[in-house]
Motif scaffolding. Structure first.
Motif, PDB file in Angstrom:
ATOM      1  N   THR A   1      21.385   0.054  12.472  1.00 39.59           N
ATOM      2  CA  THR A   1      22.476  -0.155  11.523  1.00 39.59           C
ATOM      3  C   THR A   1      23.613   0.779  11.904  1.00 39.59           C
ATOM      4  O   THR A   1      23.445   1.700  12.685  1.00 39.59           O
ATOM      5  CB  THR A   1      22.031   0.131  10.080  1.00 39.59           C
ATOM      6  OG1 THR A   1      21.561   1.467  10.009  1.00 39.59           O
ATOM      7  CG2 THR A   1      20.943  -0.819   9.634  1.00 39.59           C
TER       8      THR A   1
ATOM      9  N   THR B   1      26.821   2.480  13.520  1.00 43.20           N
ATOM     10  CA  THR B   1      27.385   2.553  14.865  1.00 43.20           C
ATOM     11  C   THR B   1      26.371   2.159  15.924  1.00 43.20           C
ATOM     12  O   THR B   1      26.718   1.547  16.930  1.00 43.20           O
ATOM     13  CB  THR B   1      27.883   3.988  15.141  1.00 43.20           C
ATOM     14  OG1 THR B   1      28.801   4.347  14.117  1.00 43.20           O
ATOM     15  CG2 THR B   1      28.574   4.082  16.483  1.00 43.20           C
TER      16      THR B   1
ATOM     17  N   GLU C   1      24.310  -0.079  15.858  1.00 45.14           N
ATOM     18  CA  GLU C   1      24.192  -1.542  15.919  1.00 45.14           C
ATOM     19  C   GLU C   1      25.089  -2.153  17.005  1.00 45.14           C
ATOM     20  O   GLU C   1      24.782  -3.203  17.555  1.00 45.14           O
ATOM     21  CB  GLU C   1      24.543  -2.131  14.556  1.00 45.14           C
ATOM     22  CG  GLU C   1      24.235  -3.574  14.391  1.00 45.14           C
ATOM     23  CD  GLU C   1      24.478  -4.037  12.962  1.00 45.14           C
ATOM     24  OE1 GLU C   1      23.946  -5.100  12.613  1.00 45.14           O
ATOM     25  OE2 GLU C   1      25.183  -3.350  12.211  1.00 45.14           O
ATOM     26  N   SER C   2      26.168  -1.453  17.342  1.00 42.84           N
ATOM     27  CA  SER C   2      27.089  -1.987  18.353  1.00 42.84           C
ATOM     28  C   SER C   2      26.600  -1.748  19.777  1.00 42.84           C
ATOM     29  O   SER C   2      27.205  -2.236  20.721  1.00 42.84           O
ATOM     30  CB  SER C   2      28.477  -1.369  18.173  1.00 42.84           C
ATOM     31  OG  SER C   2      28.426   0.016  18.468  1.00 42.84           O
ATOM     32  N   SER C   3      25.532  -1.005  19.946  1.00 41.36           N
ATOM     33  CA  SER C   3      25.001  -0.748  21.288  1.00 41.36           C
ATOM     34  C   SER C   3      23.976  -1.816  21.652  1.00 41.36           C
ATOM     35  O   SER C   3      23.207  -2.265  20.808  1.00 41.36           O
ATOM     36  CB  SER C   3      24.360   0.638  21.352  1.00 41.36           C
ATOM     37  OG  SER C   3      23.234   0.700  20.513  1.00 41.36           O
ATOM     38  N   PRO C   4      23.934  -2.196  22.917  1.00 43.60           N
ATOM     39  CA  PRO C   4      22.963  -3.208  23.337  1.00 43.60           C
ATOM     40  C   PRO C   4      21.546  -2.637  23.347  1.00 43.60           C
ATOM     41  O   PRO C   4      21.344  -1.424  23.452  1.00 43.60           O
ATOM     42  CB  PRO C   4      23.418  -3.589  24.744  1.00 43.60           C
ATOM     43  CG  PRO C   4      24.276  -2.476  25.210  1.00 43.60           C
ATOM     44  CD  PRO C   4      24.844  -1.825  23.996  1.00 43.60           C
TER      45      PRO C   4
ATOM     46  N   LEU D   1      27.663   4.126  25.843  1.00 48.51           N
ATOM     47  CA  LEU D   1      28.666   3.553  24.938  1.00 48.51           C
ATOM     48  C   LEU D   1      30.075   3.764  25.485  1.00 48.51           C
ATOM     49  O   LEU D   1      30.944   2.904  25.334  1.00 48.51           O
ATOM     50  CB  LEU D   1      28.531   4.165  23.542  1.00 48.51           C
ATOM     51  CG  LEU D   1      27.327   3.712  22.739  1.00 48.51           C
ATOM     52  CD1 LEU D   1      27.208   4.498  21.443  1.00 48.51           C
ATOM     53  CD2 LEU D   1      27.401   2.221  22.440  1.00 48.51           C
TER      54      LEU D   1
ATOM     55  N   ALA E   1      32.006   0.395  23.792  1.00 42.78           N
ATOM     56  CA  ALA E   1      31.638  -0.037  22.431  1.00 42.78           C
ATOM     57  C   ALA E   1      32.099   0.956  21.389  1.00 42.78           C
ATOM     58  O   ALA E   1      32.384   2.074  21.617  1.00 42.78           O
ATOM     59  CB  ALA E   1      30.134  -0.220  22.328  1.00 42.78           C
TER      60      ALA E   1
END
Length: 114
Positions: free
Chosen positions: A64, A66, A68-71, A109, A114
């Protein structure tokens, strides 16, 4: 009492201390009486390990915020980097493991933007 300035933080600190201090001292007293090789302590260790593993798995597979934006591959790579530094880190292995995982994730990141 005014809830401006530092007072809310002081109140929270005192209330948190009062709510948890009894349980801390109870754990210390009970811990001194438990045999280190007992089945109860083995069960407690197993449950604690399982809870930590569950939290880590949740952060990796269902992140959830920040994270969450990482693969997924980046999160798994950070865990692997942290584990390698932990196992081969020597005396400061905990600090090195955590720092390596954070550095790997931050670098990844930054690279992917990202």
């Amino acid at each position: 009492m005014s809830f401006e300035g530092p007072w809310p933080y002081i109140y929270i600190a005192i209330a948190g201390w009062l709510a948890t201090d009894f349980w801390r001292w109870s754990g210390v007293i009970a811990g001194n009486r438990i045999d280190e090789k007992s089945e109860v302590l083995n069960w407690v260790r197993a449950v604690a390990t399982a809870l930590v593993a569950a939290v880590i798995a949740k952060l990796i597979f269902f992140p959830t915020g920040t994270l969450e934006s990482s693969p997924l591959w980046l999160r798994l790579g950070a865990v692997l980097a942290g584990a390698l530094f932990f196992f081969f880190g020597g005396r400061f292995r905990q600090i090195l493991g955590i720092a390596a995982a954070i550095a790997f994730l931050a670098a990844g990141l930054a690279i992917i933007g990202a």
